[in-house]
Scaffold this active site. Structure first.
Site, mmCIF file in Angstrom:
data_model
loop_
_atom_site.group_PDB
_atom_site.id
_atom_site.type_symbol
_atom_site.label_atom_id
_atom_site.label_comp_id
_atom_site.label_asym_id
_atom_site.label_seq_id
_atom_site.Cartn_x
_atom_site.Cartn_y
_atom_site.Cartn_z
ATOM 1 N N ILE A 12 6.697 -2.401 7.609
ATOM 2 C CA ILE A 12 6.651 -0.948 7.706
ATOM 3 C C ILE A 12 7.453 -0.381 6.544
ATOM 4 C CG2 ILE A 12 7.170 1.075 9.105
ATOM 5 C CD1 ILE A 12 5.051 -0.720 10.349
ATOM 6 N N LYS A 13 6.808 0.457 5.742
ATOM 7 C CA LYS A 13 7.488 1.045 4.589
ATOM 8 C C LYS A 13 8.187 2.336 4.988
ATOM 9 C CE LYS A 13 5.716 0.857 0.372
ATOM 10 N NZ LYS A 13 4.736 0.981 -0.745
ATOM 11 N N ILE A 14 9.468 2.400 4.683
ATOM 12 C CA ILE A 14 10.280 3.578 4.962
ATOM 13 C C ILE A 14 10.968 3.995 3.662
ATOM 14 C CG2 ILE A 14 12.259 4.474 6.248
ATOM 15 C CD1 ILE A 14 11.624 2.453 8.447
ATOM 16 N N ILE A 17 2.565 -1.121 5.183
ATOM 17 C CA ILE A 17 1.958 0.177 5.481
ATOM 18 C C ILE A 17 3.081 1.202 5.593
ATOM 19 C CG2 ILE A 17 1.946 -0.178 8.000
ATOM 20 C CD1 ILE A 17 -0.737 1.408 8.023
ATOM 21 N N THR A 28 0.853 -1.186 0.000
ATOM 22 C CA THR A 28 0.000 0.000 0.000
ATOM 23 C C THR A 28 0.889 1.236 0.000
ATOM 24 O OG1 THR A 28 -0.073 0.313 2.406
ATOM 25 C CG2 THR A 28 -1.674 -1.228 1.447
#
Length: 371
Positions: free
Chosen positions: A142-144, A111, A47
Protein backbone atom coordinates in the site's frame (compact mmCIF):
# COMPACT_ATOMS: atom_id res chain seq x y z
CA UNK A 1 19.30 -15.11 -22.10
CA UNK A 2 20.48 -12.35 -24.41
CA UNK A 3 23.38 -10.00 -23.77
CA UNK A 4 20.86 -7.23 -23.05
CA UNK A 5 19.13 -9.30 -20.40
CA UNK A 6 22.55 -10.02 -18.91
CA UNK A 7 22.86 -6.32 -18.11
CA UNK A 8 19.77 -6.38 -15.91
CA UNK A 9 20.88 -9.67 -14.37
CA UNK A 10 24.21 -8.05 -13.47
CA UNK A 11 22.36 -5.15 -11.87
CA UNK A 12 20.31 -7.60 -9.83
CA UNK A 13 23.46 -9.47 -8.80
CA UNK A 14 24.89 -6.19 -7.48
CA UNK A 15 22.01 -5.96 -5.03
CA UNK A 16 19.49 -3.86 -6.98
CA UNK A 17 15.94 -5.21 -7.24
CA UNK A 18 14.64 -4.29 -10.71
CA UNK A 19 11.03 -3.11 -10.62
CA UNK A 20 8.83 -1.79 -13.41
CA UNK A 21 7.20 1.59 -12.87
CA UNK A 22 4.14 0.88 -14.97
CA UNK A 23 1.08 -1.35 -15.16
CA UNK A 24 -1.86 -1.84 -17.50
CA UNK A 25 -4.38 -4.56 -18.17
CA UNK A 26 -2.82 -5.06 -21.60
CA UNK A 27 0.53 -5.86 -19.95
CA UNK A 28 -1.22 -8.52 -17.87
CA UNK A 29 -3.48 -9.97 -20.58
CA UNK A 30 -0.79 -10.22 -23.28
CA UNK A 31 1.75 -11.89 -21.00
CA UNK A 32 4.08 -8.90 -21.29
CA UNK A 33 4.47 -8.53 -17.54
CA UNK A 34 5.11 -12.24 -17.05
CA UNK A 35 7.68 -12.11 -19.84
CA UNK A 36 9.50 -9.27 -18.10
CA UNK A 37 9.53 -11.30 -14.90
CA UNK A 38 10.92 -14.37 -16.64
CA UNK A 39 13.37 -12.72 -19.02
CA UNK A 40 14.30 -9.28 -17.72
CA UNK A 41 14.86 -9.69 -14.00
CA UNK A 42 11.72 -7.71 -13.13
CA UNK A 43 10.71 -8.62 -9.57
CA UNK A 44 8.24 -5.84 -8.70
CA UNK A 45 5.77 -3.31 -10.04
CA UNK A 46 4.88 0.18 -8.87
CA UNK A 47 1.77 2.09 -9.85
CA UNK A 48 0.46 5.58 -9.22
CA UNK A 49 -2.59 7.60 -10.30
CA UNK A 50 -0.77 8.83 -13.44
CA UNK A 51 -0.05 5.28 -14.55
CA UNK A 52 -3.67 4.21 -14.10
CA UNK A 53 -5.01 7.31 -15.87
CA UNK A 54 -2.71 6.60 -18.82
CA UNK A 55 -3.63 2.89 -18.95
CA UNK A 56 -7.35 3.55 -18.91
CA UNK A 57 -7.11 6.15 -21.65
CA UNK A 58 -5.60 3.62 -24.08
CA UNK A 59 -7.08 0.52 -25.65
CA UNK A 60 -10.21 -1.49 -25.03
CA UNK A 61 -9.02 -3.78 -22.24
CA UNK A 62 -11.26 -2.09 -19.67
CA UNK A 63 -14.41 -1.85 -21.79
CA UNK A 64 -16.14 -4.94 -20.41
CA UNK A 65 -15.59 -4.08 -16.78
CA UNK A 66 -16.58 -0.45 -17.38
CA UNK A 67 -19.83 -1.62 -18.97
CA UNK A 68 -20.60 -3.84 -15.99
CA UNK A 69 -19.85 -1.01 -13.55
CA UNK A 70 -22.09 1.34 -15.50
CA UNK A 71 -24.90 -1.21 -15.54
CA UNK A 72 -24.60 -1.57 -11.77
CA UNK A 73 -24.66 2.25 -11.49
CA UNK A 74 -21.78 2.34 -9.04
CA UNK A 75 -20.19 5.65 -8.05
CA UNK A 76 -17.12 6.79 -9.93
CA UNK A 77 -14.98 6.37 -6.80
CA UNK A 78 -16.15 2.76 -6.41
CA UNK A 79 -15.49 2.16 -10.09
CA UNK A 80 -11.96 3.50 -9.79
CA UNK A 81 -11.27 1.22 -6.86
CA UNK A 82 -12.70 -1.79 -8.71
CA UNK A 83 -10.68 -1.13 -11.86
CA UNK A 84 -7.36 -0.46 -10.16
CA UNK A 85 -7.58 -3.26 -7.59
CA UNK A 86 -8.46 -5.72 -10.37
CA UNK A 87 -5.22 -4.89 -12.21
CA UNK A 88 -3.09 -4.91 -9.09
CA UNK A 89 -4.54 -8.24 -7.88
CA UNK A 90 -3.79 -9.81 -11.27
CA UNK A 91 -0.26 -8.37 -11.28
CA UNK A 92 0.31 -9.77 -7.78
CA UNK A 93 -0.55 -13.20 -9.14
CA UNK A 94 1.82 -12.78 -12.09
CA UNK A 95 4.67 -11.83 -9.75
CA UNK A 96 3.92 -14.50 -7.17
CA UNK A 97 6.86 -16.67 -8.33
CA UNK A 98 9.26 -13.79 -7.61
CA UNK A 99 7.62 -13.38 -4.19
CA UNK A 100 8.11 -17.07 -3.39
CA UNK A 101 11.67 -17.16 -4.74
CA UNK A 102 12.72 -14.18 -2.59
CA UNK A 103 10.97 -15.41 0.55
CA UNK A 104 8.51 -12.54 0.35
CA UNK A 105 10.97 -9.70 -0.15
CA UNK A 106 10.22 -9.04 -3.83
CA UNK A 107 7.39 -10.01 -6.16
CA UNK A 108 5.53 -6.98 -4.85
CA UNK A 109 2.95 -4.75 -6.55
CA UNK A 110 2.10 -1.30 -5.16
CA UNK A 111 -1.25 0.48 -5.14
CA UNK A 112 -1.60 4.03 -3.87
CA UNK A 113 -4.23 5.42 -1.54
CA UNK A 114 -6.43 8.11 -3.08
CA UNK A 115 -4.03 11.11 -3.31
CA UNK A 116 -6.81 13.45 -2.23
CA UNK A 117 -6.33 11.96 1.24
CA UNK A 118 -2.62 12.82 1.48
CA UNK A 119 -3.17 15.36 4.26
CA UNK A 120 -5.75 13.34 6.23
CA UNK A 121 -4.20 10.75 8.54
CA UNK A 122 -7.34 8.88 9.57
CA UNK A 123 -8.75 8.69 6.05
CA UNK A 124 -5.42 7.43 4.71
CA UNK A 125 -5.35 4.63 7.29
CA UNK A 126 -8.95 3.64 6.52
CA UNK A 127 -8.34 3.64 2.77
CA UNK A 128 -5.13 1.63 3.15
CA UNK A 129 -6.98 -1.06 5.11
CA UNK A 130 -9.78 -1.10 2.52
CA UNK A 131 -7.31 -1.55 -0.36
CA UNK A 132 -5.45 -4.30 1.51
CA UNK A 133 -8.73 -6.13 2.01
CA UNK A 134 -9.93 -5.54 -1.58
CA UNK A 135 -6.79 -6.81 -3.30
CA UNK A 136 -6.32 -9.64 -0.79
CA UNK A 137 -2.79 -10.63 -1.80
CA UNK A 138 0.10 -10.93 0.63
CA UNK A 139 2.55 -9.60 -1.98
CA UNK A 140 0.77 -6.23 -2.09
CA UNK A 141 2.25 -2.89 -1.04
CA UNK A 142 0.00 0.00 0.00
CA UNK A 143 1.53 3.29 -1.09
CA UNK A 144 1.25 6.14 1.40
CA UNK A 145 2.77 9.57 0.68
CA UNK A 146 5.40 10.88 3.10
CA UNK A 147 3.51 14.02 4.03
CA UNK A 148 3.55 15.18 7.65
CA UNK A 149 0.06 13.71 7.98
CA UNK A 150 1.17 10.54 6.22
CA UNK A 151 3.84 9.70 8.80
CA UNK A 152 1.48 8.55 11.60
CA UNK A 153 -0.63 6.78 8.96
CA UNK A 154 2.44 4.79 7.91
CA UNK A 155 3.00 3.66 11.49
CA UNK A 156 -0.68 2.83 12.02
CA UNK A 157 -0.94 0.77 8.83
CA UNK A 158 2.25 -1.17 9.56
CA UNK A 159 0.91 -1.81 13.07
CA UNK A 160 -1.99 -3.67 11.40
CA UNK A 161 0.48 -6.03 9.72
CA UNK A 162 0.07 -4.36 6.31
CA UNK A 163 3.10 -3.91 4.05
CA UNK A 164 3.76 -0.31 3.02
CA UNK A 165 5.52 1.52 0.19
CA UNK A 166 6.17 5.06 1.42
CA UNK A 167 6.11 7.38 -1.59
CA UNK A 168 6.92 10.98 -2.52
CA UNK A 169 10.06 11.28 -0.39
CA UNK A 170 12.32 14.10 -1.60
CA UNK A 171 14.30 15.36 1.38
CA UNK A 172 16.74 13.82 3.82
CA UNK A 173 15.02 15.04 6.99
CA UNK A 174 11.67 13.67 5.88
CA UNK A 175 13.32 10.38 4.94
CA UNK A 176 14.68 10.09 8.48
CA UNK A 177 11.14 10.72 9.75
CA UNK A 178 9.88 7.94 7.45
CA UNK A 179 12.37 5.45 8.87
CA UNK A 180 11.33 6.48 12.38
CA UNK A 181 7.68 5.92 11.42
CA UNK A 182 8.64 2.48 10.11
CA UNK A 183 10.31 1.56 13.40
CA UNK A 184 7.32 2.85 15.36
CA UNK A 185 4.93 0.85 13.18
CA UNK A 186 6.89 -2.38 13.56
CA UNK A 187 7.17 -1.93 17.30
CA UNK A 188 3.38 -1.58 17.45
CA UNK A 189 2.93 -4.56 15.10
CA UNK A 190 5.07 -6.66 17.42
CA UNK A 191 3.00 -5.54 20.40
CA UNK A 192 -0.13 -6.46 18.41
CA UNK A 193 1.16 -9.99 17.91
CA UNK A 194 1.99 -9.78 14.20
CA UNK A 195 4.80 -11.82 12.64
CA UNK A 196 7.33 -9.12 11.73
CA UNK A 197 8.96 -11.31 9.10
CA UNK A 198 5.76 -11.05 7.03
CA UNK A 199 5.73 -7.23 6.96
CA UNK A 200 7.74 -5.61 4.18
CA UNK A 201 8.32 -1.94 3.41
CA UNK A 202 10.18 0.24 0.95
CA UNK A 203 10.81 3.98 1.09
CA UNK A 204 10.47 5.59 -2.35
CA UNK A 205 13.03 8.39 -2.64
CA UNK A 206 12.46 10.48 -5.77
CA UNK A 207 15.50 11.35 -7.87
CA UNK A 208 15.00 13.03 -11.25
CA UNK A 209 12.49 15.59 -10.01
CA UNK A 210 15.16 16.95 -7.66
CA UNK A 211 17.43 17.68 -10.63
CA UNK A 212 14.55 19.18 -12.61
CA UNK A 213 13.71 21.70 -9.87
CA UNK A 214 17.29 22.52 -8.89
CA UNK A 215 18.51 22.79 -12.50
CA UNK A 216 15.75 25.31 -13.14
CA UNK A 217 17.11 27.44 -10.31
CA UNK A 218 20.70 26.99 -11.45
CA UNK A 219 19.81 28.08 -14.99
CA UNK A 220 18.18 31.19 -13.57
CA UNK A 221 21.33 32.05 -11.62
CA UNK A 222 23.37 31.48 -14.79
CA UNK A 223 26.84 31.79 -13.27
CA UNK A 224 29.61 29.33 -14.19
CA UNK A 225 29.51 27.99 -10.62
CA UNK A 226 25.77 27.41 -10.88
CA UNK A 227 25.83 25.80 -14.31
CA UNK A 228 28.63 23.45 -13.24
CA UNK A 229 26.26 21.93 -10.67
CA UNK A 230 23.51 21.01 -13.12
CA UNK A 231 22.49 17.37 -13.02
CA UNK A 232 24.39 16.57 -9.82
CA UNK A 233 21.85 17.18 -7.05
CA UNK A 234 19.53 14.22 -7.67
CA UNK A 235 22.26 11.59 -7.39
CA UNK A 236 23.97 13.35 -4.48
CA UNK A 237 20.70 13.63 -2.57
CA UNK A 238 19.89 9.93 -3.10
CA UNK A 239 23.39 8.83 -2.08
CA UNK A 240 23.07 10.77 1.17
CA UNK A 241 19.70 9.09 1.70
CA UNK A 242 21.47 5.73 1.52
CA UNK A 243 23.96 6.99 4.09
CA UNK A 244 21.03 7.88 6.37
CA UNK A 245 19.60 4.40 5.74
CA UNK A 246 22.86 2.74 6.77
CA UNK A 247 22.96 4.81 9.94
CA UNK A 248 19.32 4.19 10.93
CA UNK A 249 19.55 0.46 10.33
CA UNK A 250 22.72 0.20 12.37
CA UNK A 251 21.10 1.32 15.61
CA UNK A 252 20.15 -0.74 18.69
CA UNK A 253 16.52 0.20 18.04
CA UNK A 254 16.64 -1.54 14.69
CA UNK A 255 18.63 -4.47 16.03
CA UNK A 256 15.88 -5.18 18.56
CA UNK A 257 13.33 -5.35 15.73
CA UNK A 258 15.64 -7.46 13.56
CA UNK A 259 16.08 -9.88 16.46
CA UNK A 260 12.27 -10.20 16.50
CA UNK A 261 12.27 -11.19 12.81
CA UNK A 262 11.86 -7.81 11.10
CA UNK A 263 13.41 -7.08 7.72
CA UNK A 264 14.74 -3.63 6.80
CA UNK A 265 12.75 -1.02 4.93
CA UNK A 266 14.66 -0.89 1.66
CA UNK A 267 15.41 2.40 -0.09
CA UNK A 268 13.66 2.54 -3.46
CA UNK A 269 14.82 4.93 -6.17
CA UNK A 270 11.74 6.38 -7.86
CA UNK A 271 11.43 8.95 -10.63
CA UNK A 272 14.44 7.39 -12.36
CA UNK A 273 13.48 8.33 -15.91
CA UNK A 274 15.92 11.01 -17.04
CA UNK A 275 14.05 14.16 -18.01
CA UNK A 276 16.95 16.15 -19.47
CA UNK A 277 18.21 14.75 -22.81
CA UNK A 278 21.64 16.24 -22.08
CA UNK A 279 22.15 13.60 -19.38
CA UNK A 280 22.76 9.88 -19.76
CA UNK A 281 19.45 8.05 -20.01
CA UNK A 282 20.70 5.54 -17.42
CA UNK A 283 22.16 8.13 -15.02
CA UNK A 284 19.83 7.29 -12.14
CA UNK A 285 20.50 3.57 -12.47
CA UNK A 286 24.25 3.40 -12.97
CA UNK A 287 25.11 5.99 -10.32
CA UNK A 288 22.82 4.58 -7.61
CA UNK A 289 23.92 0.97 -7.16
CA UNK A 290 24.39 -0.50 -3.70
CA UNK A 291 23.31 -3.65 -1.86
CA UNK A 292 19.71 -3.98 -0.71
CA UNK A 293 17.97 -1.32 -2.78
CA UNK A 294 15.15 -1.18 -5.32
CA UNK A 295 15.16 0.79 -8.57
CA UNK A 296 11.72 1.15 -10.13
CA UNK A 297 12.11 2.17 -13.77
CA UNK A 298 9.83 3.33 -16.56
CA UNK A 299 10.07 0.83 -19.41
CA UNK A 300 12.11 3.27 -21.52
CA UNK A 301 14.76 3.48 -18.81
CA UNK A 302 14.81 -0.29 -18.43
CA UNK A 303 15.23 -0.76 -22.19
CA UNK A 304 18.03 1.80 -22.23
CA UNK A 305 19.86 -0.05 -19.47
CA UNK A 306 19.37 -3.34 -21.31
CA UNK A 307 20.98 -1.74 -24.35
CA UNK A 308 23.97 0.07 -22.87
CA UNK A 309 23.82 0.23 -19.07
CA UNK A 310 26.87 -0.73 -17.04
CA UNK A 311 26.99 -2.14 -13.52
CA UNK A 312 30.21 -0.99 -11.89
CA UNK A 313 29.57 -2.39 -8.43
CA UNK A 314 28.69 -0.10 -5.52
CA UNK A 315 28.50 3.48 -6.85
CA UNK A 316 27.06 5.01 -3.66
CA UNK A 317 28.92 4.36 -0.43
CA UNK A 318 32.34 5.70 -1.47
CA UNK A 319 30.78 9.00 -2.54
CA UNK A 320 29.19 10.38 0.63
CA UNK A 321 31.71 13.21 1.10
CA UNK A 322 31.47 14.24 -2.55
CA UNK A 323 27.68 14.19 -2.34
CA UNK A 324 27.68 16.41 0.75
CA UNK A 325 29.98 18.81 -1.11
CA UNK A 326 27.40 19.09 -3.91
CA UNK A 327 24.65 20.10 -1.49
CA UNK A 328 27.00 22.50 0.30
CA UNK A 329 27.94 24.10 -3.02
CA UNK A 330 24.27 24.55 -3.90
CA UNK A 331 23.65 26.25 -0.56
CA UNK A 332 26.68 28.51 -1.07
CA UNK A 333 25.26 29.94 -4.30
CA UNK A 334 21.80 30.47 -2.84
CA UNK A 335 19.82 27.35 -3.79
CA UNK A 336 17.70 26.69 -0.71
CA UNK A 337 17.43 22.94 -0.20
CA UNK A 338 14.48 23.09 2.19
CA UNK A 339 12.49 25.24 -0.21
CA UNK A 340 13.24 22.89 -3.10
CA UNK A 341 12.00 19.92 -1.06
CA UNK A 342 8.83 21.75 0.05
CA UNK A 343 8.01 22.68 -3.55
CA UNK A 344 8.59 19.13 -4.78
CA UNK A 345 6.39 17.56 -2.11
CA UNK A 346 3.55 19.99 -2.76
CA UNK A 347 3.80 19.55 -6.53
CA UNK A 348 4.09 15.77 -6.17
CA UNK A 349 0.80 15.53 -4.31
CA UNK A 350 -0.85 18.00 -6.69
CA UNK A 351 0.27 16.05 -9.77
CA UNK A 352 -1.14 12.81 -8.42
CA UNK A 353 -4.39 14.57 -7.53
CA UNK A 354 -4.66 15.91 -11.08
CA UNK A 355 -4.01 12.44 -12.49
CA UNK A 356 -6.56 10.91 -10.14
CA UNK A 357 -9.16 13.45 -11.22
CA UNK A 358 -8.31 12.69 -14.87
CA UNK A 359 -8.80 9.00 -14.12
CA UNK A 360 -12.20 9.70 -12.54
CA UNK A 361 -13.21 11.88 -15.50
CA UNK A 362 -12.23 9.15 -17.97
CA UNK A 363 -14.16 6.53 -16.00
CA UNK A 364 -17.21 8.81 -15.83
CA UNK A 365 -17.08 9.43 -19.56
CA UNK A 366 -16.72 5.74 -20.44
CA UNK A 367 -19.50 4.71 -18.07
CA UNK A 368 -21.78 7.41 -19.48
CA UNK A 369 -21.34 5.96 -22.96
CA UNK A 370 -22.71 2.65 -21.74
CA UNK A 371 -25.27 4.02 -19.33
Amino acid sequence: MTENNDRLAALSAAGVAVWLDDLSRDRINTGNLDGMRRQQSVVGVTTNPSIFANALAKGEAYAGQLADLATRKVTVDEAARSLTTFDVRAACDVLRPAFDASNGVDGRVSIEVDPRLAFDTAATVAEAKALWWAVDRENLFIKIPATVEGLPAISAVLAEGISVNVTLIFGLDRYKDVMDAFFTGLEAAKANGHDLSKIESVASFFVSRVDTEIDKRLDKLGSPEALALRGKAGVANARLAYQAYEEAFGTPRWQALADAGARPQRPLWASTGVKNPDYSDVLYVEELVAPGIVNTMPEATMRAFEDHGETRGDTITANYAESREVLDALAAIGVEYDDVIAVLEREGVEKFEVSWNELLATITSEMDKVG
